[in-house]
Design a protein around this motif. Structure first.
Motif, PDB file in Angstrom:
ATOM      1  N   SER A 159       1.001  -1.286   0.005  1.00 25.72           N
ATOM      2  CA  SER A 159       0.186  -0.013  -0.017  1.00 25.72           C
ATOM      3  C   SER A 159       0.843   1.259   0.065  1.00 25.72           C
ATOM      4  N   ALA A 160       0.349   2.416  -0.335  1.00 23.96           N
ATOM      5  CA  ALA A 160       1.092   3.569  -0.088  1.00 23.96           C
ATOM      6  C   ALA A 160       1.842   3.944   1.071  1.00 23.96           C
ATOM      7  N   ASN A 161       1.070   3.469   2.230  1.00 26.69           N
ATOM      8  CA  ASN A 161       1.454   3.779   3.435  1.00 26.69           C
ATOM      9  C   ASN A 161       2.550   2.595   3.725  1.00 26.69           C
ATOM     10  N   ILE A 163       4.658   1.540   1.480  1.00 26.08           N
ATOM     11  CA  ILE A 163       5.905   2.134   0.591  1.00 26.08           C
ATOM     12  C   ILE A 163       6.391   3.418   1.387  1.00 26.08           C
ATOM     13  N   ALA A 164       5.818   4.156   1.827  1.00 28.61           N
ATOM     14  CA  ALA A 164       6.106   5.334   2.717  1.00 28.61           C
ATOM     15  C   ALA A 164       7.141   4.930   3.943  1.00 28.61           C
ATOM     16  N   TYR A 165       6.585   3.585   4.430  1.00 28.61           N
ATOM     17  CA  TYR A 165       7.408   3.179   5.498  1.00 28.61           C
ATOM     18  C   TYR A 165       8.892   2.937   5.102  1.00 28.61           C
ATOM     19  N   GLU A 166       8.805   2.036   4.006  1.00 26.15           N
ATOM     20  CA  GLU A 166       9.985   1.570   3.539  1.00 26.15           C
ATOM     21  C   GLU A 166      11.129   2.378   2.879  1.00 26.15           C
ATOM     22  N   VAL A 167      10.450   3.684   2.255  1.00 30.46           N
ATOM     23  CA  VAL A 167      11.374   4.478   1.663  1.00 30.46           C
ATOM     24  C   VAL A 167      11.911   5.518   2.596  1.00 30.46           C
ATOM     25  N   ARG A 168      10.974   5.947   3.475  1.00 27.27           N
ATOM     26  CA  ARG A 168      11.110   6.990   4.375  1.00 27.27           C
ATOM     27  C   ARG A 168      12.272   6.279   5.716  1.00 27.27           C
ATOM     28  N   LYS A 169      11.899   5.121   6.143  1.00 24.70           N
ATOM     29  CA  LYS A 169      12.725   4.470   7.225  1.00 24.70           C
ATOM     30  C   LYS A 169      14.118   4.395   6.701  1.00 24.70           C
ATOM     31  N   SER A 170      14.132   3.874   5.427  1.00 24.87           N
ATOM     32  CA  SER A 170      15.696   3.469   4.867  1.00 24.87           C
ATOM     33  C   SER A 170      16.450   4.815   4.798  1.00 24.87           C
ATOM     34  N   LYS A 171      15.629   5.499   4.242  1.00 23.17           N
ATOM     35  CA  LYS A 171      16.388   7.047   4.101  1.00 23.17           C
ATOM     36  C   LYS A 171      16.922   7.523   5.293  1.00 23.17           C
ATOM     37  N   TYR A 172      16.007   7.521   6.217  1.00 22.28           N
ATOM     38  CA  TYR A 172      16.162   7.869   7.767  1.00 22.28           C
ATOM     39  C   TYR A 172      17.639   7.368   8.287  1.00 22.28           C
ATOM     40  N   ILE A 173      17.553   5.864   8.237  1.00 21.36           N
ATOM     41  CA  ILE A 173      18.580   5.149   8.793  1.00 21.36           C
ATOM     42  C   ILE A 173      20.077   5.226   8.076  1.00 21.36           C
ATOM     43  N   ILE A 174      19.971   5.403   6.850  1.00 21.16           N
ATOM     44  CA  ILE A 174      21.008   5.777   6.068  1.00 21.16           C
ATOM     45  C   ILE A 174      21.848   7.243   6.509  1.00 21.16           C
ATOM     46  N   GLU A 175      20.878   8.114   6.325  1.00 22.53           N
ATOM     47  CA  GLU A 175      21.441   9.602   6.677  1.00 22.53           C
ATOM     48  C   GLU A 175      21.903   9.479   8.108  1.00 22.53           C
ATOM     49  N   LYS A 176      21.120   8.945   9.315  1.00 28.56           N
ATOM     50  CA  LYS A 176      21.772   8.793  10.517  1.00 28.56           C
ATOM     51  C   LYS A 176      23.033   7.921  10.737  1.00 28.56           C
TER      52      LYS A 176
END
Ligand SMILES: [Zn+2]
Length: 248
Positions: A159-161, A163-176
């Motif tokens: 679902s859109a939600n 997908i949002a979790y997958e792409v936002r969490k991975s972005k956050y973890i990589i940046e952190k």
């Protein structure tokens, strides 16, 4: 009104000109001393990989970093002639132990798309590098690390939600973990939908990396999409160059 239309047309022409040039993007996975023929889409030997890099350079290709391409799409620089980007999907340990020193030796650059839940994991078919190794690669300026989602999810089945979790969490973890901006995503299996591209664009990504012609007809207005050529381990350097010349 006429003046406004002329200005709008000029802006469209300008934007098209700025975004027109695209590098040729190669997709590798694991580097392995030996592998079965049936796994050639996932593996290449160190010797063959080095041969590909050396031959590309000998034939006048510029192996650029992803940052150069992003600077180019932001209008900050021209794309060098015959630009090639070397990418690796999934974040395998061999990208650190083998590809990284080879790229350094040739003054070239590489990009790895990591599955954030698998970083440092050995509990898979091929082991994955750790965050410490990822940081060493990023700090060298030779390798860039971007997202391949949290769990290597098939975005067509989410679902859109989700997908949002997958792409936002991975972005956050990589940046952190790495202290760099993560604004490029490679779709697992090359699969995505129009909904996915909208969510990816809204989540702070500038570029979506595709795989060959998979989902070629999907609307990607929300994010710049970049086609990649999968390099098989049984391809010679001449095969790779002819694949680039033929546009895949
Ligand atoms: Zn993958």
């Amino acid at each position: 009104m006429k003046k406004f239309l002329c200005l709008a047309a000029a802006l469209i022409v300008l934007q098209t000109a700025v975004c027109a040039a695209q590098p040729d993007v190669l997709l590798y996975h694991n580097i392995s001393e030996s592998y079965h023929k049936s796994q050639a889409d996932m593996n290449i030997t160190a010797e063959d990989f080095e041969n590909h890099i050396a031959s590309l350079i000998e034939n006048g290709y510029n192996i650029i970093s992803f940052n150069t391409y992003i600077d180019h799409i932001n209008g900050l620089c021209d794309l060098p002639e015959k630009s090639v980007i070397i990418t690796f999907d999934d974040g395998y340990l061999s990208n650190y132990t083998v590809a990284f020193p080879i790229l350094r030796k040739y003054g070239a650059y590489g990009t790895v798309f990591v599955v954030t839940s698998r970083v440092g994991s050995y509990d898979t078919q091929y082991p994955h590098f750790t965050w410490k190794q990822a940081k060493e690669m990023v700090d060298s300026g030779i390798m860039s690390i971007y997202s391949h989602t949290v769990s290597h999810t098939n975005m067509l089945e989410r679902s859109a939600n989700e997908i949002a979790y997958e792409v936002r969490k991975s972005k956050y973890i990589i940046e952190k973990n790495l202290g760099v901006k993560c604004n490029v995503l490679a779709a697992p299996h090359g699969l995505f939908s129009k909904t996915a591209t909208f969510v990816i664009g809204e989540s702070g990504y500038d570029v979506l990396c595709r795989v060959g012609d998979i989902c070629i007809d999907e609307n990607t207005d929300s994010v710049i999409s970049l086609r990649r050529y999968t390099v098989h381990g049984d391809m010679s350097a001449a095969d790779v160059i002819s694949m680039i010349n033929q546009g895949g």
